[in-house]
Design a protein around this motif. Structure first.
Motif, PDB file in Angstrom:
ATOM      1  N   ASP A  81       0.778  -1.289  -0.060  1.00  0.00           N
ATOM      2  CA  ASP A  81       0.009   0.084   0.023  1.00  0.00           C
ATOM      3  C   ASP A  81       0.857   1.148   0.004  1.00  0.00           C
ATOM      4  O   ASP A  81       2.105   0.979  -0.189  1.00  0.00           O
ATOM      5  N   ASP A  82       0.330   2.363   0.244  1.00  0.00           N
ATOM      6  CA  ASP A  82       0.963   3.711   0.256  1.00  0.00           C
ATOM      7  C   ASP A  82       2.132   3.748   1.361  1.00  0.00           C
ATOM      8  O   ASP A  82       3.286   4.621   1.013  1.00  0.00           O
ATOM      9  N   GLU A  83       2.280   2.949   2.275  1.00  0.00           N
ATOM     10  CA  GLU A  83       2.815   3.090   3.505  1.00  0.00           C
ATOM     11  C   GLU A  83       3.709   1.909   3.741  1.00  0.00           C
ATOM     12  O   GLU A  83       4.618   1.830   4.774  1.00  0.00           O
ATOM     13  N   ALA A  84       3.612   0.791   2.987  1.00  0.00           N
ATOM     14  CA  ALA A  84       4.403  -0.381   3.599  1.00  0.00           C
ATOM     15  C   ALA A  84       4.399  -1.304   2.240  1.00  0.00           C
ATOM     16  O   ALA A  84       3.389  -1.344   1.405  1.00  0.00           O
ATOM     17  N   VAL A  85       5.207  -2.481   2.280  1.00  0.00           N
ATOM     18  CA  VAL A  85       5.360  -3.684   1.188  1.00  0.00           C
ATOM     19  C   VAL A  85       5.725  -4.609   2.217  1.00  0.00           C
ATOM     20  O   VAL A  85       6.639  -4.678   2.807  1.00  0.00           O
ATOM     21  N   GLY A  86       4.949  -5.880   2.085  1.00  0.00           N
ATOM     22  CA  GLY A  86       5.448  -7.003   2.595  1.00  0.00           C
ATOM     23  C   GLY A  86       5.826  -8.172   1.649  1.00  0.00           C
ATOM     24  O   GLY A  86       5.458  -8.218   0.543  1.00  0.00           O
ATOM     25  N   TYR A  87       6.812  -8.864   2.093  1.00  0.00           N
ATOM     26  CA  TYR A  87       7.406 -10.021   1.428  1.00  0.00           C
ATOM     27  C   TYR A  87       7.215 -11.376   2.099  1.00  0.00           C
ATOM     28  O   TYR A  87       7.204 -11.172   3.481  1.00  0.00           O
ATOM     29  N   GLY A  88       6.999 -12.662   1.445  1.00  0.00           N
ATOM     30  CA  GLY A  88       6.882 -13.577   1.946  1.00  0.00           C
ATOM     31  C   GLY A  88       6.578 -14.559   0.714  1.00  0.00           C
ATOM     32  O   GLY A  88       7.260 -14.339  -0.206  1.00  0.00           O
ATOM     33  N   TYR A  89       6.397 -15.841   1.069  1.00  0.00           N
ATOM     34  CA  TYR A  89       6.145 -16.746   0.006  1.00  0.00           C
ATOM     35  C   TYR A  89       5.036 -16.618  -0.788  1.00  0.00           C
ATOM     36  O   TYR A  89       3.959 -16.185  -0.256  1.00  0.00           O
ATOM     37  N   GLU A  90       4.727 -16.670  -2.012  1.00  0.00           N
ATOM     38  CA  GLU A  90       3.512 -16.773  -2.728  1.00  0.00           C
ATOM     39  C   GLU A  90       2.313 -17.385  -2.292  1.00  0.00           C
ATOM     40  O   GLU A  90       2.517 -18.669  -1.760  1.00  0.00           O
ATOM     41  N   GLY A  91       1.193 -16.456  -2.117  1.00  0.00           N
ATOM     42  CA  GLY A  91      -0.022 -17.154  -1.314  1.00  0.00           C
ATOM     43  C   GLY A  91       0.103 -17.131   0.011  1.00  0.00           C
ATOM     44  O   GLY A  91      -0.894 -17.288   0.911  1.00  0.00           O
ATOM     45  N   GLY A  92       1.247 -16.519   0.843  1.00  0.00           N
ATOM     46  CA  GLY A  92       1.196 -16.536   2.170  1.00  0.00           C
ATOM     47  C   GLY A  92       1.306 -15.127   2.697  1.00  0.00           C
ATOM     48  O   GLY A  92       1.148 -13.853   1.852  1.00  0.00           O
ATOM     49  N   GLY A  93       1.692 -15.150   4.062  1.00  0.00           N
ATOM     50  CA  GLY A  93       1.637 -13.593   4.454  1.00  0.00           C
ATOM     51  C   GLY A  93       3.030 -13.229   4.664  1.00  0.00           C
ATOM     52  O   GLY A  93       3.958 -13.895   4.023  1.00  0.00           O
ATOM     53  N   ASP A  94       3.128 -11.983   5.004  1.00  0.00           N
ATOM     54  CA  ASP A  94       4.482 -11.388   4.983  1.00  0.00           C
ATOM     55  C   ASP A  94       5.329 -11.790   6.110  1.00  0.00           C
ATOM     56  O   ASP A  94       4.755 -12.210   7.099  1.00  0.00           O
ATOM     57  N   LYS A  95       6.527 -11.907   5.843  1.00  0.00           N
ATOM     58  CA  LYS A  95       7.652 -12.435   6.762  1.00  0.00           C
ATOM     59  C   LYS A  95       8.515 -11.360   6.988  1.00  0.00           C
ATOM     60  O   LYS A  95       9.053 -10.945   8.028  1.00  0.00           O
ATOM     61  N   LEU A  96       8.583 -10.212   5.996  1.00  0.00           N
ATOM     62  CA  LEU A  96       9.261  -8.967   6.152  1.00  0.00           C
ATOM     63  C   LEU A  96       8.380  -7.661   5.615  1.00  0.00           C
ATOM     64  O   LEU A  96       7.801  -7.921   4.599  1.00  0.00           O
ATOM     65  N   CYS A  97       8.293  -6.833   6.501  1.00  0.00           N
ATOM     66  CA  CYS A  97       7.606  -5.875   5.885  1.00  0.00           C
ATOM     67  C   CYS A  97       8.532  -4.535   6.074  1.00  0.00           C
ATOM     68  O   CYS A  97       9.154  -4.186   7.086  1.00  0.00           O
ATOM     69  N   LEU A  98       8.253  -3.768   4.821  1.00  0.00           N
ATOM     70  CA  LEU A  98       9.129  -2.426   4.935  1.00  0.00           C
ATOM     71  C   LEU A  98       7.877  -1.449   5.337  1.00  0.00           C
ATOM     72  O   LEU A  98       6.819  -1.347   4.644  1.00  0.00           O
ATOM     73  N   LYS A  99       8.379  -0.510   6.121  1.00  0.00           N
ATOM     74  CA  LYS A  99       7.326   0.589   6.473  1.00  0.00           C
ATOM     75  C   LYS A  99       7.637   1.939   6.342  1.00  0.00           C
ATOM     76  O   LYS A  99       8.905   2.051   6.825  1.00  0.00           O
ATOM     77  N   LEU A 100       7.121   2.709   5.507  1.00  0.00           N
ATOM     78  CA  LEU A 100       7.719   4.127   5.444  1.00  0.00           C
ATOM     79  C   LEU A 100       7.841   5.109   6.606  1.00  0.00           C
ATOM     80  O   LEU A 100       6.672   4.873   7.270  1.00  0.00           O
ATOM     81  N   VAL A 101       8.779   5.580   7.009  1.00  0.00           N
ATOM     82  CA  VAL A 101       8.926   6.349   8.271  1.00  0.00           C
ATOM     83  C   VAL A 101       9.663   7.464   7.972  1.00  0.00           C
ATOM     84  O   VAL A 101      10.429   7.640   6.936  1.00  0.00           O
ATOM     85  N   PRO A 102       9.532   8.681   8.832  1.00  0.00           N
ATOM     86  CA  PRO A 102      10.099   9.921   8.456  1.00  0.00           C
ATOM     87  C   PRO A 102      11.819   9.930   8.733  1.00  0.00           C
ATOM     88  O   PRO A 102      12.556  10.713   8.351  1.00  0.00           O
ATOM     89  N   GLU A 103      12.071   9.008   9.708  1.00  0.00           N
ATOM     90  CA  GLU A 103      13.290   8.828  10.320  1.00  0.00           C
ATOM     91  C   GLU A 103      13.811   7.487  10.604  1.00  0.00           C
ATOM     92  O   GLU A 103      12.872   6.541  11.174  1.00  0.00           O
ATOM     93  N   VAL A 104      15.005   6.821  10.054  1.00  0.00           N
ATOM     94  CA  VAL A 104      15.312   5.548  10.312  1.00  0.00           C
ATOM     95  C   VAL A 104      16.531   5.313  11.468  1.00  0.00           C
ATOM     96  O   VAL A 104      17.475   6.455  11.194  1.00  0.00           O
ATOM     97  N   SER A 105      16.425   4.349  12.297  1.00  0.00           N
ATOM     98  CA  SER A 105      17.428   4.553  12.978  1.00  0.00           C
ATOM     99  C   SER A 105      18.028   2.979  13.231  1.00  0.00           C
ATOM    100  O   SER A 105      17.283   1.877  13.352  1.00  0.00           O
ATOM    101  N   ILE A 106      19.083   2.736  12.321  1.00  0.00           N
ATOM    102  CA  ILE A 106      19.601   1.543  12.116  1.00  0.00           C
ATOM    103  C   ILE A 106      20.456   0.708  13.497  1.00  0.00           C
ATOM    104  O   ILE A 106      20.992   1.372  14.102  1.00  0.00           O
ATOM    105  N   PRO A 107      19.744  -0.448  13.620  1.00  0.00           N
ATOM    106  CA  PRO A 107      20.486  -1.075  14.935  1.00  0.00           C
ATOM    107  C   PRO A 107      22.055  -1.172  14.637  1.00  0.00           C
ATOM    108  O   PRO A 107      22.445  -1.414  13.425  1.00  0.00           O
TER     109      PRO A 107
END
Length: 125
Positions: free
Chosen positions: A34-60
């Motif tokens: 959608d406009d704020e997130a993209v999810g990845y996983g196996y075809e036909g399944g749920g997301d295992k990784l989600c990318l979320k749009l944020v105004p600031e990123v803090s990398i571990p």
């Protein structure tokens, strides 16, 4: 153990383009967007990784990374090559890592926001 993991990203289009490229050789696809997130996983399944749009990123810091499962050493190499072509930086070329085990083959990269990610297979070729 884990259901999914989310990364905050500064530029969703840039990050989605990167993850489309690096996860495809491993068999993962976009399972939602959608406009704020993209999810990845196996075809036909749920997301295992989600990318979320944020105004600031803090990398571990040092010690944190995410390892994606590969089913072959060729997939590990393809992941690394795709990362370098799509804005990633090398953090360890594809190859065996004898310190981690006799069959541990991995490639390490930084994604466009600076997250440490890896593709790995830990088994005989």
């Amino acid at each position: 153990m884990l259901h999914h993991l989310s990364f905050g990203v500064l530029d969703l289009d840039r990050s989605a383009t990167f993850y489309d490229a690096v996860l495809a050789p491993l068999g993962y696809v976009r399972v939602f967007e959608d406009d704020e997130a993209v999810g990845y996983g196996y075809e036909g399944g749920g997301d295992k990784l989600c990318l979320k749009l944020v105004p600031e990123v803090s990398i571990p810091g040092e010690g944190f990374h995410v390892a994606f499962a590969a089913s072959s050493r060729d997939q590990v190499s393809a992941f690394h090559a795709a990362a370098l072509l799509h804005g990633g930086r090398c953090n360890g070329a594809p190859g065996l890592r004898p310190d981690y085990g006799d069959h541990y083959c991995a490639a390490f990269v930084f994604d466009p926001d600076g997250y440490r990610i890896e593709a790995v297979i830990n088994g005989p070729a």
